[in-house]
Design a protein around this motif. Structure first.
Motif, short mmCIF file in Angstrom:
data_model
loop_
_atom_site.label_atom_id
_atom_site.label_comp_id
_atom_site.label_asym_id
_atom_site.label_seq_id
_atom_site.Cartn_x
_atom_site.Cartn_y
_atom_site.Cartn_z
N GLN A 169 0.83 -1.20 0.00
CA GLN A 169 0.00 0.00 0.00
C GLN A 169 0.87 1.26 0.00
OE1 GLN A 169 -2.30 -1.10 3.55
NE2 GLN A 169 -4.15 -1.06 2.30
N THR A 170 1.98 1.21 0.71
CA THR A 170 2.89 2.36 0.76
C THR A 170 3.48 2.65 -0.62
OG1 THR A 170 3.47 1.91 3.06
CG2 THR A 170 5.00 3.28 1.80
N VAL A 171 3.89 1.60 -1.32
CA VAL A 171 4.45 1.77 -2.67
C VAL A 171 3.41 2.33 -3.62
CG1 VAL A 171 5.37 0.54 -4.67
CG2 VAL A 171 6.22 0.00 -2.39
N LEU A 172 2.19 1.82 -3.57
CA LEU A 172 1.12 2.32 -4.44
C LEU A 172 0.81 3.79 -4.14
CD1 LEU A 172 -1.33 -0.74 -4.42
CD2 LEU A 172 0.13 0.01 -6.30
N ALA A 173 0.80 4.15 -2.85
CA ALA A 173 0.52 5.54 -2.48
C ALA A 173 1.63 6.47 -2.98
CB ALA A 173 0.39 5.65 -0.96
N GLU A 174 2.88 6.04 -2.85
CA GLU A 174 4.01 6.84 -3.31
C GLU A 174 3.98 6.99 -4.83
OE1 GLU A 174 7.67 9.00 -2.53
OE2 GLU A 174 6.01 8.30 -1.28
N ALA A 175 3.66 5.90 -5.53
CA ALA A 175 3.59 5.95 -6.99
C ALA A 175 2.49 6.89 -7.45
CB ALA A 175 3.37 4.54 -7.54
#
Length: 216
Positions: free
Chosen positions: A20-26
């Motif tokens: 979820q963190t990676v998707l939010a950053e992307a």
């Protein structure tokens, strides 16, 4: 890979939260990137991001500011190496369902093996990052061919060039990939062939379901 982490892991599991963190950053970087040419769309997307409460808007919160924590030496090479092995694996099964197979990766001790160990600490795993990239039900990482390997086994050979620190560290490594049909049943929850019976979830899913019941 993403769907398995998001929908099969426990809600607070680090693997799910990291996804979820990676998707939010992307999403944040993509929206800020096209904001100068599509300002209204960017602003609308930014206002509807559920975890950004009382936002001042995309144009008042600065330009792209990616954290240096994302830049970890060796991660890019590890992922690229794993993807090269995945391509060898998928090519060897001729478009069949990858989840119906388990994969054995054989790499001689060296830098490439160490990079793969960063993605899978265990010898055999069905939930490691390496297995998720391979898209198989289970991945085994070894430094030599198993003694029980049949003489007629379809062994796919390949090489991968590792280039680290601007070329200061350069190493060409060879690997072998063996695809073996999985004898286990299809898990009704995660759909991987890691269950003892088609009517019973696999051990990982049973653990997640038990944890969910315990937290309610």
């Amino acid at each position: 890979l993403l769907s398995c982490r998001l929908y099969c892991e426990e809600a607070k599991d680090p693997k799910r939260r990291s996804c979820q963190t990676v998707l939010a950053e992307a999403l944040d970087i993509v929206v800020r990137s096209f904001a100068p040419i599509l300002p209204h769309l960017a602003e609308e997307v930014f206002q509807y991001i559920p975890y950004k409460k009382d936002s001042e808007g995309v144009f008042r919160t600065g330009w792209i500011n990616a954290s240096s924590a994302w830049k970890k030496p060796g991660i890019e090479e590890a992922i690229e190496g794993a993807c090269a092995m995945r391509d060898s694996f998928l090519g060897s099964i001729s478009g069949k369902n990858a989840l119906e197979y388990e994969v054995v990766i054989v790499i001689q001790p060296g830098l490439l093996f160490e990079l793969m160990e960063a993605l899978q600490a265990e010898e055999t795993s069905s939930v490691s990052q390496l297995n998720e990239i391979m898209m198989a039900s289970q991945t085994t990482l070894l430094s030599e061919l198993p003694k029980e390997t049949p003489s007629d086994a379809n062994i796919i050979k390949g090489t991968f060039l590792i280039n680290l620190e601007g070329g200061d560290i350069c190493e060409q490594s060879s690997y072998k990939v063996i695809a073996r049909p999985n004898a286990k049943a299809k898990c009704p929850r995660c759909r991987r062939y890691t269950a003892e019976s088609s009517s019973t979830p696999c051990p990982r899913c049973l653990q997640v379901l038990a944890a969910g019941k315990g937290s309610t």
